[in-house]
Design a protein around this motif. Structure first.
Motif, mmCIF file in Angstrom:
data_model
loop_
_atom_site.group_PDB
_atom_site.id
_atom_site.type_symbol
_atom_site.label_atom_id
_atom_site.label_comp_id
_atom_site.label_asym_id
_atom_site.label_seq_id
_atom_site.Cartn_x
_atom_site.Cartn_y
_atom_site.Cartn_z
ATOM 1 N N ALA A 37 17.455 -62.415 -24.138
ATOM 2 C CA ALA A 37 16.846 -61.269 -23.458
ATOM 3 C C ALA A 37 15.321 -61.262 -23.618
ATOM 4 C CB ALA A 37 17.430 -59.966 -23.995
ATOM 5 N N VAL A 38 14.639 -60.815 -22.565
ATOM 6 C CA VAL A 38 13.178 -60.796 -22.510
ATOM 7 C C VAL A 38 12.682 -59.360 -22.410
ATOM 8 C CG1 VAL A 38 11.137 -61.574 -21.240
ATOM 9 C CG2 VAL A 38 13.186 -63.032 -21.314
ATOM 10 N N ASP A 39 11.783 -58.990 -23.305
ATOM 11 C CA ASP A 39 11.028 -57.742 -23.168
ATOM 12 C C ASP A 39 9.879 -58.057 -22.215
ATOM 13 O OD1 ASP A 39 9.312 -55.590 -23.375
ATOM 14 O OD2 ASP A 39 9.262 -55.544 -25.568
ATOM 15 N N ALA A 40 10.029 -57.662 -20.957
ATOM 16 C CA ALA A 40 9.138 -58.129 -19.900
ATOM 17 C C ALA A 40 7.945 -57.213 -19.632
ATOM 18 C CB ALA A 40 9.933 -58.330 -18.608
ATOM 19 N N HIS A 41 7.684 -56.270 -20.527
ATOM 20 C CA HIS A 41 6.478 -55.445 -20.381
ATOM 21 C C HIS A 41 6.125 -54.853 -21.735
ATOM 22 C CE1 HIS A 41 3.569 -53.030 -17.978
ATOM 23 N NE2 HIS A 41 3.680 -52.227 -19.036
ATOM 24 N N CYS A 42 5.101 -55.405 -22.363
ATOM 25 C CA CYS A 42 4.613 -54.895 -23.645
ATOM 26 C C CYS A 42 3.144 -55.282 -23.763
ATOM 27 C CB CYS A 42 5.435 -55.432 -24.815
ATOM 28 S SG CYS A 42 5.652 -57.228 -24.807
ATOM 29 N N HIS A 43 2.471 -54.768 -24.784
ATOM 30 C CA HIS A 43 1.036 -54.955 -24.926
ATOM 31 C C HIS A 43 0.679 -55.304 -26.365
ATOM 32 C CE1 HIS A 43 0.695 -52.774 -21.053
ATOM 33 N NE2 HIS A 43 1.495 -51.860 -21.590
ATOM 34 N N VAL A 44 -0.530 -55.824 -26.551
ATOM 35 C CA VAL A 44 -1.171 -55.852 -27.855
ATOM 36 C C VAL A 44 -2.514 -55.139 -27.720
ATOM 37 C CG1 VAL A 44 -0.027 -57.892 -28.798
ATOM 38 C CG2 VAL A 44 -2.077 -58.184 -27.389
ATOM 39 N N PHE A 45 -2.889 -54.400 -28.749
ATOM 40 C CA PHE A 45 -4.169 -53.707 -28.804
ATOM 41 C C PHE A 45 -4.954 -54.278 -29.985
ATOM 42 C CE2 PHE A 45 -2.034 -49.559 -27.201
ATOM 43 C CZ PHE A 45 -2.027 -50.038 -25.906
ATOM 44 N N GLY A 46 -6.024 -54.993 -29.690
ATOM 45 C CA GLY A 46 -6.858 -55.517 -30.757
ATOM 46 C C GLY A 46 -6.135 -56.532 -31.621
ATOM 47 N N PRO A 47 -6.242 -56.388 -32.970
ATOM 48 C CA PRO A 47 -6.993 -55.364 -33.697
ATOM 49 C C PRO A 47 -8.482 -55.354 -33.312
ATOM 50 C CG PRO A 47 -5.553 -56.563 -35.189
ATOM 51 C CD PRO A 47 -5.557 -57.313 -33.891
ATOM 52 N N GLY A 48 -9.036 -54.149 -33.252
ATOM 53 C CA GLY A 48 -10.374 -53.976 -32.731
ATOM 54 C C GLY A 48 -11.439 -54.746 -33.476
ATOM 55 N N ALA A 49 -11.265 -54.954 -34.770
ATOM 56 C CA ALA A 49 -12.254 -55.696 -35.542
ATOM 57 C C ALA A 49 -12.280 -57.169 -35.152
ATOM 58 C CB ALA A 49 -11.965 -55.553 -37.034
ATOM 59 N N GLU A 50 -11.164 -57.667 -34.618
ATOM 60 C CA GLU A 50 -11.075 -59.070 -34.208
ATOM 61 C C GLU A 50 -11.254 -59.239 -32.707
ATOM 62 O OE1 GLU A 50 -7.920 -62.833 -34.629
ATOM 63 O OE2 GLU A 50 -7.382 -60.828 -35.390
ATOM 64 N N PRO A 52 -12.638 -56.857 -29.921
ATOM 65 C CA PRO A 52 -13.237 -55.550 -29.599
ATOM 66 C C PRO A 52 -12.747 -55.005 -28.262
ATOM 67 C CG PRO A 52 -14.901 -57.041 -30.444
ATOM 68 C CD PRO A 52 -13.665 -57.868 -30.221
ATOM 69 N N TYR A 53 -12.626 -53.695 -28.202
ATOM 70 C CA TYR A 53 -12.226 -53.024 -26.975
ATOM 71 C C TYR A 53 -13.400 -52.987 -25.995
ATOM 72 C CZ TYR A 53 -8.248 -51.829 -29.863
ATOM 73 O OH TYR A 53 -7.149 -51.926 -30.677
ATOM 74 N N ALA A 54 -13.069 -52.890 -24.719
ATOM 75 C CA ALA A 54 -14.087 -52.982 -23.669
ATOM 76 C C ALA A 54 -15.018 -51.771 -23.695
ATOM 77 C CB ALA A 54 -13.406 -53.078 -22.303
ATOM 78 N N PRO A 55 -16.315 -51.971 -23.535
ATOM 79 C CA PRO A 55 -17.244 -50.835 -23.528
ATOM 80 C C PRO A 55 -16.918 -49.809 -22.448
ATOM 81 C CG PRO A 55 -18.443 -52.909 -23.728
ATOM 82 C CD PRO A 55 -17.008 -53.265 -23.430
ATOM 83 N N GLU A 56 -16.370 -50.259 -21.312
ATOM 84 C CA GLU A 56 -16.095 -49.347 -20.195
ATOM 85 C C GLU A 56 -14.726 -48.688 -20.291
ATOM 86 O OE1 GLU A 56 -14.524 -53.413 -18.833
ATOM 87 O OE2 GLU A 56 -16.166 -52.626 -20.073
ATOM 88 N N ARG A 57 -14.001 -48.904 -21.369
ATOM 89 C CA ARG A 57 -12.636 -48.369 -21.484
ATOM 90 C C ARG A 57 -12.624 -46.842 -21.410
ATOM 91 N NH1 ARG A 57 -14.724 -49.412 -26.346
ATOM 92 N NH2 ARG A 57 -14.312 -48.059 -28.135
ATOM 93 N N LYS A 58 -11.486 -46.294 -21.001
ATOM 94 C CA LYS A 58 -11.345 -44.846 -20.895
ATOM 95 C C LYS A 58 -10.552 -44.262 -22.054
ATOM 96 C CE LYS A 58 -12.142 -44.561 -15.967
ATOM 97 N NZ LYS A 58 -11.792 -43.903 -14.693
ATOM 98 N N TYR A 59 -10.110 -45.108 -22.973
ATOM 99 C CA TYR A 59 -9.460 -44.641 -24.187
ATOM 100 C C TYR A 59 -9.604 -45.726 -25.256
ATOM 101 C CZ TYR A 59 -5.625 -47.787 -22.847
ATOM 102 O OH TYR A 59 -4.890 -48.894 -22.485
ATOM 103 N N THR A 60 -9.535 -45.315 -26.511
ATOM 104 C CA THR A 60 -9.489 -46.260 -27.624
ATOM 105 C C THR A 60 -8.139 -46.092 -28.304
ATOM 106 O OG1 THR A 60 -11.875 -46.087 -27.968
ATOM 107 C CG2 THR A 60 -10.575 -47.030 -29.761
#
Length: 315
Positions: A37-50, A52-60
């Motif tokens: 089975a495949v989890d066909a929609h998931c994300h990774v966030f950062g880690p921000g120190a490694e 960095p999140y986009a300057p134009e982002r609308k949330y952190t």
């Protein structure tokens, strides 16, 4: 640290006020996933120190690493993941590509790219396991990108065999219809186009989405994220009905009408939820309520994602 427009800057890794962290101790699902089975929609966030999140982002967001994602995969009983680029990282796909490169071949990816992306960069992402690009039309999450630019990107990725993932809300489908139907690739819709499940499943809004899929055989749909769509919420009644039961008729209808063009994913770590953070084990237990036979479950969780993301392998 914030910019003049009150958006967090890339050097500030403090999550947005009110951000809900992912569910730390998900239950073990009672539903046994089919092998492969495949989890066909998931994300990774950062880690921000490694990464960095986009300057134009609308949330952190909170940090959500590849190690945590793959531990969840094993806990829930999935074999593979499709990691979708998060809007908080903009068009810097570094965190997503790093997750693919450290998956042992068990993950594929969906990127966000700009018109300026080079052919060499596209090829490098392909070699890492990227198989699609995402176009986001949810106005509260991203700024508008001209459609001619998106169409140019779609034509450039077509020779790689990639597809386009589109994220929009149901009320916007009429104005986006003409653009979507000109896309030259397979098209995957996130979360059934976010229907309003307080409206009738037989009503005109959802009928338009069904028509969209019926008239365009290149269109697929993810039947995921009941926690985003539900009004009823996560509570099941006497164990007889699924959690997020008001979403069931919509998702089941798409699975039964288009069994060869549906996908499912956890959406971990569930960005931008306001009311509750879902138990990922409970989300897995939602699956047999929308794919009600072993044959439909096999298509939804194994055959379809393998055909789209690992076509070189036999499902």
């Amino acid at each position: 640290m914030t910019s003049a427009n009150n958006k967090p800057t890339s050097g500030d890794f403090t999550k947005t006020a009110g951000w809900m962290d992912w569910y730390a101790k998900p239950s073990k699902p009672t539903f046994t996933l089919p092998a492969g089975a495949v989890d066909a929609h998931c994300h990774v966030f950062g880690p921000g120190a490694e990464f960095p999140y986009a300057p134009e982002r609308k949330y952190t967001p909170c940090d959500a690493s590849k190690q945590q994602l793959y531990a969840l995969r094993d806990h829930l009983g999935f074999s593979r993941n499709v990691v979708v680029q998060a809007t908080c990282h903009g068009a810097d796909n570094g965190a997503m590509v790093d997750a693919l490169e450290n998956s042992g071949g068990k993950a594929r990816g969906v990127a966000t790219v700009k018109r300026s992306v080079s052919d060499a960069e596209l090829q490098a992402m392909h070699d890492a396991g990227v198989r699609g690009v995402r176009f986001n039309f949810v106005k509260r999450l991203v700024d508008f990108t001209p459609k001619e630019e998106l169409l140019e990107i779609a034509n450039r990725i077509k020779p790689l065999g990639w597809h386009v993932v589109i994220y929009f809300e149901a009320v916007d489908l009429p104005e986006l219809w003409d653009f979507f139907t000109t896309l030259p690739t397979q098209v995957v819709v996130d979360h059934m186009g976010r229907p309003d499940v307080s409206l009738p499943v037989d009503g005109p809004q959802f009928a338009l989405f069904e028509k969209f899929m019926r008239e365009h055989p290149n269109v697929w749909s993810k039947v995921s994220c009941p926690e985003r769509l539900s009004v009823a919420g996560p509570k099941a009644l006497n164990g007889e009905l699924a959690a997020y039961q008001d979403v069931v008729p919509f998702a089941r209808r798409i699975v039964e009408q288009f069994p060869d063009r549906v996908l499912w994913g956890t959406d971990w770590p569930h960005p931008n939820l306001k009311d509750h953070m879902p138990d990922d084990g409970l989300l897995v237990d939602f699956i047999p309520h929308i794919a009600t036979t072993p044959a439909l479950q096999q298509k939804l969780l194994v055959d379809n994602p393998m055909r789209l993301y690992w076509p070189e392998e036999k499902a």
